[in-house]
Design an enzyme around this catalytic site. Structure first.
Site, PDB file in Angstrom:
ATOM      1  N   GLU A  95       0.942  -1.255  -0.140  1.00  0.00           N
ATOM      2  CA  GLU A  95      -0.023   0.104   0.110  1.00  0.00           C
ATOM      3  C   GLU A  95       0.833   1.290   0.078  1.00  0.00           C
ATOM      4  O   GLU A  95       1.831   1.239   0.559  1.00  0.00           O
ATOM      5  CB  GLU A  95      -0.902   0.078   1.103  1.00  0.00           C
ATOM      6  N   CYS A 108       3.965   8.642   0.188  1.00  0.00           N
ATOM      7  CA  CYS A 108       4.422   7.847   1.187  1.00  0.00           C
ATOM      8  C   CYS A 108       4.763   6.457   0.808  1.00  0.00           C
ATOM      9  O   CYS A 108       3.477   5.720   0.621  1.00  0.00           O
ATOM     10  CB  CYS A 108       3.638   7.663   2.430  1.00  0.00           C
ATOM     11  N   CYS A 115       6.485  -6.456   6.878  1.00  0.00           N
ATOM     12  CA  CYS A 115       7.500  -5.921   7.606  1.00  0.00           C
ATOM     13  C   CYS A 115       7.986  -7.017   8.570  1.00  0.00           C
ATOM     14  O   CYS A 115       6.884  -7.464   9.234  1.00  0.00           O
ATOM     15  CB  CYS A 115       7.558  -4.375   8.340  1.00  0.00           C
ATOM     16  N   CYS A 119       6.863  -4.340  15.164  1.00  0.00           N
ATOM     17  CA  CYS A 119       6.508  -3.433  16.252  1.00  0.00           C
ATOM     18  C   CYS A 119       4.999  -3.514  16.425  1.00  0.00           C
ATOM     19  O   CYS A 119       4.050  -3.732  15.595  1.00  0.00           O
ATOM     20  CB  CYS A 119       6.784  -1.902  15.674  1.00  0.00           C
ATOM     21  N   CYS A 122       2.086  -1.526  15.215  1.00  0.00           N
ATOM     22  CA  CYS A 122       2.000  -1.233  13.699  1.00  0.00           C
ATOM     23  C   CYS A 122       1.293  -2.131  12.765  1.00  0.00           C
ATOM     24  O   CYS A 122       1.571  -3.544  13.153  1.00  0.00           O
ATOM     25  CB  CYS A 122       3.542  -0.737  13.155  1.00  0.00           C
ATOM     26  N   GLY A 165       7.290  -1.402   5.463  1.00  0.00           N
ATOM     27  CA  GLY A 165       8.520  -1.970   5.320  1.00  0.00           C
ATOM     28  C   GLY A 165       9.520  -1.157   6.211  1.00  0.00           C
ATOM     29  O   GLY A 165       9.372   0.212   6.611  1.00  0.00           O
ATOM     30  N   GLU A 166      10.585  -1.859   6.623  1.00  0.00           N
ATOM     31  CA  GLU A 166      11.858  -1.128   7.130  1.00  0.00           C
ATOM     32  C   GLU A 166      12.769  -0.923   6.032  1.00  0.00           C
ATOM     33  O   GLU A 166      13.477  -1.803   5.645  1.00  0.00           O
ATOM     34  CB  GLU A 166      12.437  -1.861   8.297  1.00  0.00           C
ATOM     35  N   SER A 197      12.633   6.976   6.933  1.00  0.00           N
ATOM     36  CA  SER A 197      12.374   6.639   8.329  1.00  0.00           C
ATOM     37  C   SER A 197      12.681   5.100   8.705  1.00  0.00           C
ATOM     38  O   SER A 197      12.487   4.188   8.080  1.00  0.00           O
ATOM     39  CB  SER A 197      10.784   6.797   8.660  1.00  0.00           C
ATOM     40  N   SER A 220      12.301   6.358  14.444  1.00  0.00           N
ATOM     41  CA  SER A 220      11.206   6.140  15.332  1.00  0.00           C
ATOM     42  C   SER A 220      11.653   5.581  16.446  1.00  0.00           C
ATOM     43  O   SER A 220      12.114   4.680  16.811  1.00  0.00           O
ATOM     44  CB  SER A 220      10.313   4.890  14.488  1.00  0.00           C
ATOM     45  N   LEU A 221      11.303   6.598  17.387  1.00  0.00           N
ATOM     46  CA  LEU A 221      11.773   6.526  18.843  1.00  0.00           C
ATOM     47  C   LEU A 221      10.829   5.871  19.762  1.00  0.00           C
ATOM     48  O   LEU A 221      11.010   4.911  20.392  1.00  0.00           O
ATOM     49  CB  LEU A 221      12.408   7.785  19.268  1.00  0.00           C
ATOM     50  N   HIS A 222       9.847   6.632  19.871  1.00  0.00           N
ATOM     51  CA  HIS A 222       8.591   6.431  20.661  1.00  0.00           C
ATOM     52  C   HIS A 222       8.755   6.339  22.341  1.00  0.00           C
ATOM     53  O   HIS A 222       7.777   6.290  23.224  1.00  0.00           O
ATOM     54  CB  HIS A 222       8.015   5.007  20.137  1.00  0.00           C
ATOM     55  N   ASN A 296      -2.200   5.995  16.102  1.00  0.00           N
ATOM     56  CA  ASN A 296      -3.352   5.717  15.273  1.00  0.00           C
ATOM     57  C   ASN A 296      -3.879   4.117  15.482  1.00  0.00           C
ATOM     58  O   ASN A 296      -3.114   3.378  15.697  1.00  0.00           O
ATOM     59  CB  ASN A 296      -2.963   5.579  13.849  1.00  0.00           C
ATOM     60  N   CYS A 339       0.009   6.614   9.464  1.00  0.00           N
ATOM     61  CA  CYS A 339       1.166   6.063   9.996  1.00  0.00           C
ATOM     62  C   CYS A 339       0.992   4.858  10.543  1.00  0.00           C
ATOM     63  O   CYS A 339       0.103   4.732  11.787  1.00  0.00           O
ATOM     64  CB  CYS A 339       2.029   6.968  11.055  1.00  0.00           C
TER      65      CYS A 339
HETATM   66  N1  SAH Z   1       9.674   1.044   9.273  1.00  0.00           N
HETATM   67  C1  SAH Z   1      10.120   2.351   9.210  1.00  0.00           C
HETATM   68  C2  SAH Z   1       9.222   3.056   8.397  1.00  0.00           C
HETATM   69  C3  SAH Z   1       7.960   2.837   8.102  1.00  0.00           C
HETATM   70  S1  SAH Z   1       6.571   3.186   9.685  1.00  0.00           S
HETATM   71  C4  SAH Z   1       9.992   2.989  10.698  1.00  0.00           C
HETATM   72  O1  SAH Z   1       9.423   2.298  11.522  1.00  0.00           O
HETATM   73  O2  SAH Z   1      10.502   3.940  10.863  1.00  0.00           O
HETATM   74  C5  SAH Z   1       6.381   4.902   9.749  1.00  0.00           C
HETATM   75  C6  SAH Z   1       6.147   5.492  10.949  1.00  0.00           C
HETATM   76  O3  SAH Z   1       4.894   5.216  11.540  1.00  0.00           O
HETATM   77  C7  SAH Z   1       7.153   5.192  11.886  1.00  0.00           C
HETATM   78  O4  SAH Z   1       7.774   6.273  12.640  1.00  0.00           O
HETATM   79  C8  SAH Z   1       6.386   4.314  12.970  1.00  0.00           C
HETATM   80  O5  SAH Z   1       6.998   4.143  14.131  1.00  0.00           O
HETATM   81  C9  SAH Z   1       5.109   4.928  12.690  1.00  0.00           C
HETATM   82  N2  SAH Z   1       3.947   4.139  13.281  1.00  0.00           N
HETATM   83  C10 SAH Z   1       3.778   3.025  13.083  1.00  0.00           C
HETATM   84  N3  SAH Z   1       2.654   2.404  13.612  1.00  0.00           N
HETATM   85  C11 SAH Z   1       1.784   3.563  13.932  1.00  0.00           C
HETATM   86  C12 SAH Z   1       0.674   3.823  14.794  1.00  0.00           C
HETATM   87  N4  SAH Z   1      -0.348   2.800  14.912  1.00  0.00           N
HETATM   88  N5  SAH Z   1       0.353   5.209  14.906  1.00  0.00           N
HETATM   89  C13 SAH Z   1       1.212   5.961  14.832  1.00  0.00           C
HETATM   90  N6  SAH Z   1       2.420   5.789  14.109  1.00  0.00           N
HETATM   91  C14 SAH Z   1       2.709   4.641  13.891  1.00  0.00           C
HETATM   92 FE1  SF4 Z   2       7.972  -2.174  10.471  1.00  0.00          FE
HETATM   93 FE2  SF4 Z   2       8.162   0.442  10.893  1.00  0.00          FE
HETATM   94 FE3  SF4 Z   2       5.790  -0.791  11.491  1.00  0.00          FE
HETATM   95 FE4  SF4 Z   2       7.747  -1.114  12.981  1.00  0.00          FE
HETATM   96  S1  SF4 Z   2       6.683   0.696  12.435  1.00  0.00           S
HETATM   97  S2  SF4 Z   2       6.618  -2.842  12.159  1.00  0.00           S
HETATM   98  S3  SF4 Z   2       9.692  -1.128  11.439  1.00  0.00           S
HETATM   99  S4  SF4 Z   2       6.971  -0.711   9.475  1.00  0.00           S
END
Ligand code: SAH
Ligand code: SF4
Length: 346
Positions: A95, A108, A115, A119, A122, A165-166, A197, A220-222, A296, A339
Site C-alpha cells: 500500500e 509515502c 515488515c 512493532c 503497527c 517496511g523497514e 524513516s 522512530s523512537l517512541h 493511530n 502512520c
Molecule cells: N519502518 C520504518 C518506516 C515505516 S513506519 C519505521 O518504523 O520508521 C512509519 C512511521 O509510522 C514510523 O515512525 C512508525 O513508528 C510509525 N507508526 C507505526 N505504527 C503507528 C501507529 N499505529 N500510530 C502512529 N504511528 C505509527
Molecule cells: Fe516495520 Fe516500521 Fe511498522 Fe515497525 S513501525 S513494524 S519497523 S513498518
C-alpha cells in the site's frame, strides 16, 4: 505468474547505458529513454515514439515496465489522502499513500511487502514480512502518483519512505531508488525533499551518514525507556535505544544535518510529563526535531492514542527544554492510511 524480465526501473543510468551499448545503440539513447521514463512519465514502451521500432521491440523483449498494478484506491473524507493497494509482479501486495497539503504533494512509499520487525502498534508489523521490494518497484510507486498528479498539471513535491517496511533492511535497493528519484537527468526530486524513516538499524544509520546525501533521516523512537521500547519494538533487543541515539550523534556530527525523531503517543504508556523529561534528557544538545503524533488505531493493538491535552502538555515540556517539536496532523485515519496503518488487506 512470476516476472522473469527485469524491470526497466531497476536499471541505473549506467546499467541502461551498458545495455544499450551491448545492443549497438548510440549513447544518446540513454538520455532519451531516461527522459521518457522519468520526465514524460511514459508507462508503456509503445509510447516511446522517439525511438526506432527495432529498439522499442528490444525493450519490450528485455524488460518489464508494468511494475505495480493498482488494485484499489480509497480517498479520505476530505480527499486530502489517498491510499492505493498495488499488486507486484509476483502477486505480493503493498500500500502507498498520497497526501495533499496546501503546498505539498507527498508520496509515502513502501520498501517491503509487509515488515519483519513486528512493532506491536503497527499494522504492517502485525502482518509480517513477505519480501523486499526491488529499487524499480520502489521507484514505480512514485511514478504512479506522479502520473496521477500530472493529469491536473500537478507534481510530487516530497517523497517519504514511511510506508510499509523497514527501509534499512532493504538498504541497497532503497539507496538505488533514492538516487534514481533524485537524479537531475530524470525525475529530479531534490534530496532535501526525500525522507527515510527507520526503526533504528544502527550499522545502517552509520552507513547512511557516510553516503554524503542531503536526504532527511527520521528515527522512530517512541520512548527512551529501553525495557518499554523492547516491548513495543522488538528490534530494540538487537539495537538498543542508547546505541541508536549514539548512531544519531554520529550522523549529526558527520552530516551537520538535523535528525527527526518520531514519537507516537500512546495513552498511559509513553505520554506522561516524566516521559517527556526523560526524552528531553536523552536528546538534549543533539541537532534534532521531534514529531509527536497520537497513536493511530490498528486492529491488533489494544491501546489508544493520547488525548489532545496530553499531547499538548508533552510538547510543552519538550519546548520548555528547548527541544523543537511539532504535533503532526493526522491524515486519512478513517481509511487506514495513517502512520502504521498500512496492512494490504485486499
Ligand atoms: N519502518 C520504518 C518506516 C515505516 S513506519 C519505521 O518504523 O520508521 C512509519 C512511521 O509510522 C514510523 O515512525 C512508525 O513508528 C510509525 N507508526 C507505526 N505504527 C503507528 C501507529 N499505529 N500510530 C502512529 N504511528 C505509527
Ligand atoms: Fe516495520 Fe516500521 Fe511498522 Fe515497525 S513501525 S513494524 S519497523 S513498518
Amino acid at each position: 505468474m512470476h516476472v522473469e524480465k527485469p524491470l526497466i526501473y531497476d536499471l541505473s543510468w549506467t546499467e541502461l547505458e551498458n545495455w544499450l551499448s551491448a545492443q549497438g545503440e548510440p549513447k544518446f539513447r540513454t538520455q532519451q529513454i531516461w527522459v521518457g521514463l522519468y520526465q514524460n512519465l511514459i508507462a508503456d514502451f509503445g509510447e516511446f515514439t522517439t525511438l526506432p521500432r527495432t529498439l522499442r521491440n528490444k525493450l519490450v523483449a528485455s524488460f518489464d515496465i508494468f511494475a505495480v498494478t493498482p488494485i484499489k484506491t480509497i480517498y479520505s473524507e476530505d480527499r486530502q489522502a489517498t491510499k492505493t493497494l498495488f499488486k507486484l509482479g509476483d502477486g505480493c501486495l503493498i500500500e502507498t499513500v498520497l497526501m495533499l497539503y496546501e503546498d505539498r504533494r507527498t508520496a509515502c512509499i513502501s520498501t517491503q511487502s509487509g515488515c519483519g520487525l513486528g512493532c506491536v502498534f503497527c499494522a504492517t508489523g502485525q502482518m509480517g514480512l513477505s519480501r523486499n521490494l526491488s529499487s524499480g518497484e520502489i521507484v514505480a510507486q512514485v511514478l504512479f502518483f506522479a502520473r496521477e498528479l500530472a493529469k491536473n498539471r500537478d507534481r510530487i513535491t516530497n517523497v517519504v519512505f514511511m510506508g510499509m517496511g523497514e527501509p534499512f533492511h532493504n538498504y541497497d535497493h532503497v539507496m538505488k531508488a533514492v538516487n534514481l528519484i533524485n537524479d537531475p537527468r530524470g525525475f529530479g526530486l531534490g534530496a532535501r525533499r526525500i525522507t527515510i524513516s527507520t526503526a533504528g538499524i544502527v550499522p545502517k544509520i552509520k552507513a547512511f551518514a557516510e553516503e554524503d546525501l542531503q536526504v532527511n533521516l527520521a528515527i522512530s523512537l517512541h520512548t527512551v525507556d529501553t525495557n518499554l521500547r523492547s516491548q513495543l519494538m522488538p528490534i530494540n533487543l538487537k539495537h538498543p535505544v542508547a546505541k541508536v541515539l549514539n548512531a544519531c550523534k554520529y550522523y549529526v556530527e558527520r552530516t551537520h544535518r538535523r535528525v527527526t525523531f518520531e514519537y507516537a503517543l500512546i495513552e498511559g504508556v509513553n505520554d506522561s510529563v516524566d516521559d517527556a523529561h526523560a526524552l528531553a534528557e536523552q536528546i538534549k544538545g543533539l541537532l534534532c526535531h521531534v514529531n509527536l503524533i497520537p497513536l493511530n488505531p490498528t486492529r491488533k493493538f489494544n491501546q489508544r492514542g493520547s488525548q489532545a491535552d496530553k499531547v499538548r502538555t508533552f510538547a510543552d515540556v519538550l519546548e520548555s527544554r528547548q527541544i523543537p517539536c511539532t504535533i503532526r496532523l493526522r491524515r486519512g485515519i478513517e481509511i487506514g492510511a495513517g502512520c502504521g496503518q498500512l496492512a494490504a488487506e485486499a
